[in-house]
Design a protein around this motif. Structure first.
Motif, short mmCIF file in Angstrom:
data_model
loop_
_atom_site.label_atom_id
_atom_site.label_comp_id
_atom_site.label_asym_id
_atom_site.label_seq_id
_atom_site.Cartn_x
_atom_site.Cartn_y
_atom_site.Cartn_z
N GLU A 34 0.84 -1.19 0.00
CA GLU A 34 0.00 0.00 0.00
C GLU A 34 0.88 1.24 0.00
OE1 GLU A 34 -2.51 -0.24 3.41
OE2 GLU A 34 -3.77 -1.79 2.55
N SER A 35 0.30 2.35 -0.37
CA SER A 35 1.07 3.60 -0.42
C SER A 35 1.40 4.09 0.98
CB SER A 35 0.27 4.67 -1.16
OG SER A 35 -0.85 5.05 -0.39
N GLU A 36 2.39 4.94 1.05
CA GLU A 36 2.82 5.51 2.34
C GLU A 36 1.70 6.31 3.00
OE1 GLU A 36 5.63 5.04 4.12
OE2 GLU A 36 6.13 3.55 2.61
N ALA A 37 0.83 6.92 2.22
CA ALA A 37 -0.27 7.72 2.78
C ALA A 37 -1.19 6.84 3.61
CB ALA A 37 -1.05 8.39 1.67
N SER A 38 -1.50 5.66 3.12
CA SER A 38 -2.39 4.79 3.88
C SER A 38 -1.70 4.28 5.14
CB SER A 38 -2.87 3.63 3.02
OG SER A 38 -1.79 2.83 2.62
N HIS A 39 -0.36 4.10 5.10
CA HIS A 39 0.36 3.70 6.31
C HIS A 39 0.31 4.78 7.37
CE1 HIS A 39 1.89 -0.14 5.06
NE2 HIS A 39 2.42 0.37 3.96
N SER A 40 0.41 6.05 6.97
CA SER A 40 0.36 7.13 7.95
C SER A 40 -1.04 7.27 8.53
CB SER A 40 0.83 8.45 7.33
OG SER A 40 -0.05 8.86 6.32
N GLU A 41 -2.07 7.03 7.72
CA GLU A 41 -3.44 7.06 8.23
C GLU A 41 -3.64 5.96 9.27
OE1 GLU A 41 -6.14 6.75 4.98
OE2 GLU A 41 -5.36 8.55 4.01
N GLU A 42 -3.10 4.78 9.00
CA GLU A 42 -3.21 3.67 9.94
C GLU A 42 -2.48 3.99 11.23
OE1 GLU A 42 -2.03 -0.14 8.53
OE2 GLU A 42 -3.33 -0.01 6.78
N SER A 43 -1.29 4.58 11.13
CA SER A 43 -0.54 4.89 12.35
C SER A 43 -1.24 5.97 13.16
CB SER A 43 0.89 5.29 12.02
OG SER A 43 0.92 6.49 11.30
N ASP A 44 -1.90 6.93 12.49
CA ASP A 44 -2.67 7.95 13.21
C ASP A 44 -3.84 7.32 13.95
OD1 ASP A 44 -0.96 9.88 12.26
OD2 ASP A 44 -2.33 10.57 10.68
N GLU A 45 -4.53 6.41 13.30
CA GLU A 45 -5.65 5.71 13.93
C GLU A 45 -5.17 4.86 15.10
OE1 GLU A 45 -9.40 4.32 14.89
OE2 GLU A 45 -8.81 6.03 13.67
N LYS A 47 -2.54 5.38 16.89
CA LYS A 47 -2.16 6.30 17.96
C LYS A 47 -3.38 6.74 18.76
CE LYS A 47 0.47 10.51 18.78
NZ LYS A 47 1.23 11.58 18.18
N ARG A 48 -4.47 7.07 18.07
CA ARG A 48 -5.70 7.49 18.76
C ARG A 48 -6.26 6.36 19.62
NH1 ARG A 48 -6.61 10.06 13.80
NH2 ARG A 48 -7.92 8.36 13.05
N VAL A 49 -6.28 5.17 19.09
CA VAL A 49 -6.78 4.02 19.84
C VAL A 49 -5.88 3.75 21.05
CG1 VAL A 49 -7.17 1.53 19.73
CG2 VAL A 49 -7.95 3.00 17.88
N GLU A 51 -3.99 5.90 22.70
CA GLU A 51 -4.20 6.94 23.71
C GLU A 51 -5.49 6.69 24.49
OE1 GLU A 51 -4.05 10.51 21.42
OE2 GLU A 51 -1.85 10.52 21.37
N ARG A 52 -6.54 6.28 23.79
CA ARG A 52 -7.81 5.97 24.46
C ARG A 52 -7.63 4.80 25.43
NH1 ARG A 52 -13.10 3.35 21.98
NH2 ARG A 52 -14.44 3.55 23.79
N TRP A 53 -6.92 3.78 24.98
CA TRP A 53 -6.67 2.62 25.82
C TRP A 53 -5.89 3.03 27.07
CZ3 TRP A 53 -8.01 -2.19 26.79
CH2 TRP A 53 -7.15 -3.01 27.52
N ASP A 54 -4.86 3.83 26.89
CA ASP A 54 -4.06 4.28 28.04
C ASP A 54 -4.92 5.04 29.04
OD1 ASP A 54 -1.81 3.14 26.97
OD2 ASP A 54 -1.04 5.02 26.11
N ARG A 55 -5.83 5.89 28.56
CA ARG A 55 -6.71 6.63 29.47
C ARG A 55 -7.61 5.68 30.25
NH1 ARG A 55 -7.48 10.00 25.02
NH2 ARG A 55 -9.53 9.10 24.67
N GLU A 56 -8.18 4.71 29.55
CA GLU A 56 -9.09 3.79 30.21
C GLU A 56 -8.37 2.89 31.21
OE1 GLU A 56 -11.45 1.68 27.36
OE2 GLU A 56 -12.25 3.53 26.50
N VAL A 57 -7.20 2.43 30.86
CA VAL A 57 -6.43 1.57 31.76
C VAL A 57 -5.98 2.33 32.99
CG1 VAL A 57 -4.26 0.30 31.99
CG2 VAL A 57 -5.71 -0.07 30.00
N SER A 58 -5.59 3.57 32.81
CA SER A 58 -5.13 4.34 33.97
C SER A 58 -6.26 4.62 34.95
CB SER A 58 -4.49 5.66 33.51
OG SER A 58 -5.46 6.49 32.92
#
Length: 161
Positions: A34-45, A47-49, A51-58
């Motif tokens: 896949e193109s690099e653009a789709s890889h960056s979109e996946e890494s952004d998603e 990262k968001r997930v 961060e949410r997990w870290d908040r809930e676990v804490s």
């Protein structure tokens, strides 16, 4: 099922593709090209997930174990095809400066490729969750996907000359 890296290297190493299924560097075959653009979109998603997990676990003193995620990952590993980039392995072997090319030792004969092409390649080691017994132990795919329909198969060793 092993692939030795030998020749003009500081450290000859032996690769065991059967254990790469547990390696975090593996990439699903379909996503590898896949193109690099789709890889960056996946890494952004991701990262968001994360961060949410870290908040809930804490907020929990004892987080529950989610066995369904583990089961899903195990089932995915048993059905997916995976590749692994070669960069780290080649860097660990420390290819000597006087090496000019890489020889892929296959059942059909030796294939010589530029070292730069090898750095920009993947080894396919798992197809539909199974090792490549019939035409393996690994196949070589270029990262640009140029040989996606016709990979180099039956690779038994890599030798630098």
């Amino acid at each position: 099922m092993i692939v030795p890296i030998t020749g003009k290297v500081t450290y000859p190493i032996t690769l065991d593709p059967t254990v790469w299924i547990f390696d975090d560097r593996k990439i699903e075959f379909e996503k590898a090209f896949e193109s690099e653009a789709s890889h960056s979109e996946e890494s952004d998603e991701l990262k968001r997930v994360s961060e949410r997990w870290d908040r809930e676990v804490s907020q929990l003193s004892k987080p529950p174990v989610n066995r369904s995620i583990k089961k899903f990952e195990r089932e995915k590993m048993l059905k997916s095809s995976y590749v692994i980039p070669l960069d780290d392995f080649l860097n660990n072997a420390e290819i000597e400066d006087e090496a000019t090319s890489a020889i892929l030792v296959t059942k059909e004969g030796d294939i010589t490729i530029p070292i730069s092409d090898l750095y920009n390649s993947y080894f396919l080691f798992s197809k539909e969750g199974k090792p490549l017994h019939a035409d393996g132990p690994v196949h070589l795919y270029y990262k640009d996907g140029s040989n996606r329909e016709n990979p180099i198969k039956h690779i038994m060793a890599v030798r630098f000359q």
